[in-house]
Design a protein around this motif. Sequence first.
Motif, PDB file in Angstrom:
ATOM      1  N   SER A 130      80.964  -9.470 -20.383  1.00  0.00           N
ATOM      2  CA  SER A 130      80.933  -9.182 -18.945  1.00  0.00           C
ATOM      3  C   SER A 130      79.498  -9.101 -18.428  1.00  0.00           C
ATOM      4  O   SER A 130      79.166  -9.688 -17.388  1.00  0.00           O
ATOM      5  CB  SER A 130      81.652  -7.864 -18.667  1.00  0.00           C
ATOM      6  OG  SER A 130      82.994  -7.931 -19.072  1.00  0.00           O
ATOM      7  N   GLY A 131      78.647  -8.362 -19.142  1.00  0.00           N
ATOM      8  CA  GLY A 131      77.282  -8.171 -18.678  1.00  0.00           C
ATOM      9  C   GLY A 131      76.522  -9.476 -18.578  1.00  0.00           C
ATOM     10  O   GLY A 131      75.833  -9.741 -17.577  1.00  0.00           O
ATOM     11  N   ALA A 132      76.635 -10.313 -19.602  1.00  0.00           N
ATOM     12  CA  ALA A 132      75.937 -11.596 -19.579  1.00  0.00           C
ATOM     13  C   ALA A 132      76.498 -12.490 -18.482  1.00  0.00           C
ATOM     14  O   ALA A 132      75.747 -13.197 -17.795  1.00  0.00           O
ATOM     15  CB  ALA A 132      76.057 -12.284 -20.939  1.00  0.00           C
ATOM     16  N   ALA A 133      77.804 -12.474 -18.303  1.00  0.00           N
ATOM     17  CA  ALA A 133      78.415 -13.341 -17.293  1.00  0.00           C
ATOM     18  C   ALA A 133      77.919 -12.985 -15.892  1.00  0.00           C
ATOM     19  O   ALA A 133      77.554 -13.873 -15.113  1.00  0.00           O
ATOM     20  CB  ALA A 133      79.931 -13.229 -17.368  1.00  0.00           C
ATOM     21  N   LEU A 134      77.909 -11.714 -15.570  1.00  0.00           N
ATOM     22  CA  LEU A 134      77.462 -11.310 -14.236  1.00  0.00           C
ATOM     23  C   LEU A 134      75.982 -11.617 -14.039  1.00  0.00           C
ATOM     24  O   LEU A 134      75.557 -12.072 -12.985  1.00  0.00           O
ATOM     25  CB  LEU A 134      77.746  -9.826 -14.035  1.00  0.00           C
ATOM     26  CG  LEU A 134      79.237  -9.459 -13.959  1.00  0.00           C
ATOM     27  CD1 LEU A 134      79.425  -7.955 -13.990  1.00  0.00           C
ATOM     28  CD2 LEU A 134      79.873 -10.048 -12.708  1.00  0.00           C
ATOM     29  N   SER A 135      75.189 -11.357 -15.072  1.00  0.00           N
ATOM     30  CA  SER A 135      73.753 -11.623 -14.980  1.00  0.00           C
ATOM     31  C   SER A 135      73.473 -13.124 -14.890  1.00  0.00           C
ATOM     32  O   SER A 135      72.692 -13.575 -14.047  1.00  0.00           O
ATOM     33  CB  SER A 135      73.050 -11.017 -16.203  1.00  0.00           C
ATOM     34  OG  SER A 135      71.694 -11.347 -16.212  1.00  0.00           O
ATOM     35  N   TRP A 136      74.111 -13.895 -15.745  1.00  0.00           N
ATOM     36  CA  TRP A 136      73.878 -15.336 -15.745  1.00  0.00           C
ATOM     37  C   TRP A 136      74.459 -15.986 -14.491  1.00  0.00           C
ATOM     38  O   TRP A 136      73.938 -16.970 -13.987  1.00  0.00           O
ATOM     39  CB  TRP A 136      74.489 -15.976 -16.994  1.00  0.00           C
ATOM     40  CG  TRP A 136      73.779 -15.573 -18.270  1.00  0.00           C
ATOM     41  CD1 TRP A 136      72.721 -14.717 -18.368  1.00  0.00           C
ATOM     42  CD2 TRP A 136      74.087 -15.990 -19.585  1.00  0.00           C
ATOM     43  NE1 TRP A 136      72.358 -14.578 -19.690  1.00  0.00           N
ATOM     44  CE2 TRP A 136      73.179 -15.346 -20.464  1.00  0.00           C
ATOM     45  CE3 TRP A 136      75.049 -16.829 -20.140  1.00  0.00           C
ATOM     46  CZ2 TRP A 136      73.204 -15.529 -21.835  1.00  0.00           C
ATOM     47  CZ3 TRP A 136      75.082 -17.014 -21.526  1.00  0.00           C
ATOM     48  CH2 TRP A 136      74.162 -16.380 -22.360  1.00  0.00           C
ATOM     49  N   GLY A 137      75.558 -15.430 -13.996  1.00  0.00           N
ATOM     50  CA  GLY A 137      76.119 -15.939 -12.744  1.00  0.00           C
ATOM     51  C   GLY A 137      75.141 -15.754 -11.608  1.00  0.00           C
ATOM     52  O   GLY A 137      74.935 -16.654 -10.787  1.00  0.00           O
ATOM     53  N   THR A 193      70.746 -18.457 -27.061  1.00  0.00           N
ATOM     54  CA  THR A 193      69.875 -19.497 -27.609  1.00  0.00           C
ATOM     55  C   THR A 193      70.267 -20.867 -27.076  1.00  0.00           C
ATOM     56  O   THR A 193      69.409 -21.689 -26.709  1.00  0.00           O
ATOM     57  CB  THR A 193      69.943 -19.479 -29.143  1.00  0.00           C
ATOM     58  OG1 THR A 193      69.563 -18.186 -29.616  1.00  0.00           O
ATOM     59  CG2 THR A 193      69.020 -20.536 -29.742  1.00  0.00           C
ATOM     60  N   MET A 194      71.567 -21.110 -27.010  1.00  0.00           N
ATOM     61  CA  MET A 194      72.042 -22.414 -26.534  1.00  0.00           C
ATOM     62  C   MET A 194      71.721 -22.614 -25.054  1.00  0.00           C
ATOM     63  O   MET A 194      71.292 -23.694 -24.648  1.00  0.00           O
ATOM     64  CB  MET A 194      73.552 -22.537 -26.768  1.00  0.00           C
ATOM     65  CG  MET A 194      73.948 -22.556 -28.241  1.00  0.00           C
ATOM     66  SD  MET A 194      75.733 -22.693 -28.481  1.00  0.00           S
ATOM     67  CE  MET A 194      75.976 -24.433 -28.039  1.00  0.00           C
ATOM     68  N   VAL A 195      71.921 -21.574 -24.258  1.00  0.00           N
ATOM     69  CA  VAL A 195      71.619 -21.685 -22.828  1.00  0.00           C
ATOM     70  C   VAL A 195      70.128 -21.913 -22.622  1.00  0.00           C
ATOM     71  O   VAL A 195      69.719 -22.753 -21.815  1.00  0.00           O
ATOM     72  CB  VAL A 195      72.097 -20.421 -22.090  1.00  0.00           C
ATOM     73  CG1 VAL A 195      71.567 -20.395 -20.660  1.00  0.00           C
ATOM     74  CG2 VAL A 195      73.622 -20.353 -22.082  1.00  0.00           C
ATOM     75  N   ALA A 196      69.311 -21.177 -23.392  1.00  0.00           N
ATOM     76  CA  ALA A 196      67.857 -21.345 -23.268  1.00  0.00           C
ATOM     77  C   ALA A 196      67.427 -22.756 -23.667  1.00  0.00           C
ATOM     78  O   ALA A 196      66.465 -23.298 -23.115  1.00  0.00           O
ATOM     79  CB  ALA A 196      67.148 -20.306 -24.136  1.00  0.00           C
ATOM     80  N   GLY A 197      68.140 -23.338 -24.623  1.00  0.00           N
ATOM     81  CA  GLY A 197      67.811 -24.695 -25.069  1.00  0.00           C
ATOM     82  C   GLY A 197      68.513 -25.780 -24.285  1.00  0.00           C
ATOM     83  O   GLY A 197      68.441 -26.962 -24.645  1.00  0.00           O
ATOM     84  N   ASN A 198      69.198 -25.380 -23.209  1.00  0.00           N
ATOM     85  CA  ASN A 198      69.928 -26.323 -22.356  1.00  0.00           C
ATOM     86  C   ASN A 198      70.972 -27.128 -23.126  1.00  0.00           C
ATOM     87  O   ASN A 198      71.191 -28.304 -22.852  1.00  0.00           O
ATOM     88  CB  ASN A 198      68.956 -27.274 -21.652  1.00  0.00           C
ATOM     89  CG  ASN A 198      69.579 -27.896 -20.409  1.00  0.00           C
ATOM     90  OD1 ASN A 198      70.432 -27.285 -19.766  1.00  0.00           O
ATOM     91  ND2 ASN A 198      69.160 -29.113 -20.086  1.00  0.00           N
TER      92      ASN A 198
END
Length: 456
Positions: A106-113, A91-96
């Motif tokens: 791990s999964g979010a980090a690799l995807s967001w990276g 939510t925070m990333v989507a809201g900048n």
Amino acid sequence: MNIAKRLTGAILSSALAISLLLAGCSDTGNAPEAQGGQNGQEEPVTLKFSFWGDTIEKKTVTEALERFEQETGIQVEPMHVPADYLTKLTTMVAGNVAPDLGYLSSGAALSWGRDGKLLNLTPLMENDPDFNKDDYLDQIWYEIAPGNIIGTSTAVEGYGLMYNKDLLLEAGVELPPTDADKAWDWDTFVEYAKKLTLDDQGRNALDPNFNPDKIRQFGLQYDPYNMMAAVVSNGGNFLTEDGKGFGLAQPEAIEAIQKLADLMYVHHVSPTPLQAKNMPDTALQTKKVAMTVSGNWALQAFAEQDFNLGVGVLPKLKESNTLLDGAPTVIFKSTKHPEEAWLLYKYMTDPESVLPLIEGGLWMPLKKEWYTNPELINKWAAGNKAHPEGYTEAFMKQTIENGIRTPGFEVKNLDKINALVTPALDLVWTGKQKAEEALKGVEPKVVPLIEGYYGR
């Protein structure tokens, strides 16, 4: 020079070097913004650091952040999120309004990276005179492409065999080896687990009259979802070596997974997932279980319980190894203070900064020297109940020499693949299907999702 002064000197030195670096560095995409306030005075920098963890971890991390503040003058706002962490961060990333840095799955980090939401740490590391990548364990890096490192594990988390020493001695069972070269083979392991599994009449699982429906003490407790050590020990892996095939559907992996399921449904030495739900956290102490396979973090809780704790290396199928789990700490690309965030990042990877978590048994250090220098080893892995006799061989040496990473470090598209693989494995772990049937059955759906490895 005491530790605080040494760290302060290193940090200030790094700050200068990194400021010079970032002035001409476009690779990070985040050149520092001017901090001019009213009357031309610079405003103090405040970083937001997000993390999860229990009470002890919250206290230790918060205190480390406070020391960083005192030593650098850089303000840090701790953001402890004990539950629904990824939902909140998403939510925070989507809201900048993402934090500057913090833990991430791990999964979010690799995807967001891959999506460009995280800072590439490589330029910062390569141009920081106070940082040497070779000082750190080789297995801890999250690299989404050559030259694009998005983080390290927050801590090393190795697996091993933990046991109630009194129960093994009472049963006349040999204590598990701490040396990889002497690791139990699978048949020996199963035989000992049977000897330690008792029904309500005190008969062990080697007795022809043993009643598997009335077990009062299991020889072993093992979360089968942590299966990769056994799979790799047998010569398999999650994907095939070329990254194009579904490794869990290959014969070596199928055999290993079936052997784990047989511990529950053929040998009756380990509780099924349903039985395990009723196991207390004190199962070793209360003699519900004689041995357990778990990660390093379990030692923190065991150290607070009153029983004779022992540790050993995992049993092997072909080759001895240990599974290294973890979740990365990352710097978010949206930070307005990349150089200060890097200083804090580096501070938190120093074992000295988080020593209570390491000596308490929850974490293992990220730096190699803490596994080889006797003076540093004595700071955390000697003379305390969380690290019993044999720990340095069974966990530390095994981590350095035979530690293998979970697929979460390197398999692309893992979340989508696991959305298919996990239900298939559920059928195996609940005894409804054999491993070959379940994994071969799901393979045609998995293969189209395979995208290979990160960083290879």
